[in-house]
Structures are given as structure tokens and as C-alpha cells.
Design an enzyme around this catalytic site. Sequence first.
Site, PDB file in Angstrom:
ATOM      1  N   ASP A  16       0.814  -1.209   0.000  1.00 49.75           N
ATOM      2  CA  ASP A  16       0.000   0.000   0.000  1.00 49.75           C
ATOM      3  C   ASP A  16       0.848   1.259   0.000  1.00 49.75           C
ATOM      4  OD1 ASP A  16       0.785  -0.911   2.627  1.00 49.75           O
ATOM      5  OD2 ASP A  16      -0.398   0.736   3.446  1.00 49.75           O
ATOM      6  N   HIS A  17       2.152   1.109  -0.153  1.00 52.32           N
ATOM      7  CA  HIS A  17       3.078   2.232  -0.028  1.00 52.32           C
ATOM      8  C   HIS A  17       2.937   3.266  -1.142  1.00 52.32           C
ATOM      9  CE1 HIS A  17       4.598  -1.089   2.304  1.00 52.32           C
ATOM     10  NE2 HIS A  17       5.495  -0.340   2.887  1.00 52.32           N
ATOM     11  N   THR A  29       1.412   6.277   0.114  1.00 51.70           N
ATOM     12  CA  THR A  29       2.256   6.942   1.105  1.00 51.70           C
ATOM     13  C   THR A  29       3.483   7.591   0.477  1.00 51.70           C
ATOM     14  OG1 THR A  29       1.590   5.258   2.702  1.00 51.70           O
ATOM     15  CG2 THR A  29       3.499   6.597   3.277  1.00 51.70           C
ATOM     16  N   TYR A  70       1.185   0.251  16.068  1.00 50.15           N
ATOM     17  CA  TYR A  70       2.564   0.636  16.317  1.00 50.15           C
ATOM     18  C   TYR A  70       2.661   1.494  17.569  1.00 50.15           C
ATOM     19  CZ  TYR A  70       3.568  -0.811  11.513  1.00 50.15           C
ATOM     20  OH  TYR A  70       3.709  -1.533  10.351  1.00 50.15           O
ATOM     21  N   ARG A  82       4.130   4.575  18.589  1.00 50.52           N
ATOM     22  CA  ARG A  82       4.718   5.748  17.938  1.00 50.52           C
ATOM     23  C   ARG A  82       4.108   7.010  18.515  1.00 50.52           C
ATOM     24  NH1 ARG A  82       4.529   4.062  11.496  1.00 50.52           N
ATOM     25  NH2 ARG A  82       6.127   2.421  11.601  1.00 50.52           N
ATOM     26  N   LYS A 102      -0.419  -6.525  13.882  1.00 49.28           N
ATOM     27  CA  LYS A 102       0.943  -6.281  13.402  1.00 49.28           C
ATOM     28  C   LYS A 102       1.563  -5.192  14.255  1.00 49.28           C
ATOM     29  CE  LYS A 102       3.289  -4.273   9.351  1.00 49.28           C
ATOM     30  NZ  LYS A 102       3.121  -3.885   7.912  1.00 49.28           N
ATOM     31  N   GLY A 129      10.158  -3.197   8.770  1.00 48.56           N
ATOM     32  CA  GLY A 129      11.076  -2.111   9.067  1.00 48.56           C
ATOM     33  C   GLY A 129      11.936  -1.746   7.873  1.00 48.56           C
ATOM     34  N   GLY A 142       6.859  -5.442   4.035  1.00 45.68           N
ATOM     35  CA  GLY A 142       6.688  -4.756   2.769  1.00 45.68           C
ATOM     36  C   GLY A 142       7.956  -4.550   1.978  1.00 45.68           C
ATOM     37  N   ARG A 143       8.635  -3.419   2.241  1.00 44.34           N
ATOM     38  CA  ARG A 143       9.751  -3.015   1.390  1.00 44.34           C
ATOM     39  C   ARG A 143      10.890  -4.027   1.365  1.00 44.34           C
ATOM     40  NH1 ARG A 143      10.488   2.815   3.914  1.00 44.34           N
ATOM     41  NH2 ARG A 143       9.453   1.710   5.611  1.00 44.34           N
TER      42      ARG A 143
END
Length: 263
Positions: free
Chosen positions: A24-25, A28, A143, A145, A173, A199, A225-226
Site C-alpha cells: 500500500d506504499h 504513502t 505501532y 509511535r 501487526k 522495518g 513490505g519493502r
Amino acid sequence: MTAGLAARLDRISTDDRYLIVPMDHGITMGAVKGLVDIESTIDGVTRGGADAVLTQKGIAPRVHPNKNGAGYIVHVNASTTIGPDENDKRVTATAEEAVRAGADAVSFHINVGSDHEPEQIEELAELTDDAARLGLPVLAMAYARGPGVDSTDPEALGHAVRLAEEVGADVVKTGYSGDGDTFERVTESTRLPVVIAGGSKGTDRETAEMVRGAMDGGAAGVSMGRSIFQHDDPEGIARTVSAIIHDDADVDTALQAGGFIDV
């Protein structure tokens, strides 16, 4: 648990273990490496063993023809890296819209400890209620954060995953605490399956070691993801991660499975 909810959880996992690849990046960060030709990336990671892929609802037509029978999760909130506050995630879809997009589950991002936590708790609670009526699982991306919050502190991470359970999520998650021993404090904070975020992209061995440590600490898998979709060999790194999650492989065996070290 309803039959529909159980069936859909099975579609995004294998034997209650999860290898989810979020992509979904694009909303973003834009059309970054791995997402321009997202069709090929989806084909590669699912051939490599991903149980499910995750995108925003508008990408659904590009997902279904290429996911090789894997599950599909629609993410329902977002922000951008060029906006005023990346932590301020805004709703982008409803549970019903996700069903219309062919989703097997929905996911929602909440930053526990941020200035936006109060409204995100309300939105997550509303989503879990709507999704429950449809028999649709909810993956909460919870998260730790915010101002003064250590995003790797196991106590803060434990609080985040417990919040997800309290509000009605089905899978959660969160970030990784750094080692298996401290991550046990996170996983013991909830009865939900806990998956870790990938991460920042590291070396292949660092990725495998992180996944192995999380599994040793009681994780049920990853939502990565990445580190997967931006890899030069998305299928190979998915095979490596899958070997640890689904076959309980050690790091070297998993790297061999992905073709990154010689047998």
C-alpha cells in the site's frame, strides 16, 4: 468465531502462520521501486510463498489476476510522506468497500501514543464492528509511535498489541523489539496472532535473522513490505521468509531456500 471469519482467516494464512506482503506504499510514498509494475511483484511474492498481499482498494483490479490463489487484504487508512503529518492516518475505505474489492480481510493502521491515537481508536473500533457483521477479519497495524515513545520498547509494543485485541481486531501487526527474548513480552500481552513489520530494508541475512528471532519469540509471522517487494529478487526473499515461518527453518537453510547461499 463465525464460519465466514474462520474461512477468511484461512485464506490469508497457512496453518495459522502468516506471510503478508503489504504494498500500500504507493499512496504513502508514490510509485517507488517494486510498485511501478506491481503486477509482476505480486506474481513473484506469491509464487515465493506469500499467504496474502495487501493494497489500497483502488489497486484491487491489478491484484486479483496476479496473486496465484493467495489471500487479499485491503488497507483502509493512509497518509503521505509529503503531507503535514505522516502519523495522521485518514480513512480511505469501509469494510463494505473492501468486500466489493474482493478482500478476504481489512487492515487499519493505528499509532499508539501519537497525538492522533484518540480518533484512531474510535475509527478502529468502528471498523471492527462493521467488519464483524460481514465476517471479515481485521488486521490492526498497531505501532508504538508518538512523542517520547520508544518504538522498540517491548512494554510499549505489548500495550499496542493489547489495545488491538481490546478493540476487537483478529490479527495484530507491530514493530519488532530487536530480539526473541524481549519479543516474548509482546506476544504474551495478547491472545491474538502477532506479526511483525519488516522495518527498514536490511541484508538478506539480517532479514532472515529478524524473522527467526520474532518466531522464536512467539510471533505468528510477518507483514513485511519493502524488504520483500523492493528486493532485487522478491520471489527469492519471499521463499526465504516463508521457509522460516512455514517450515521452521534456521537462517542458513532459509537463505538456501531463497537461493541466496549455496547448498
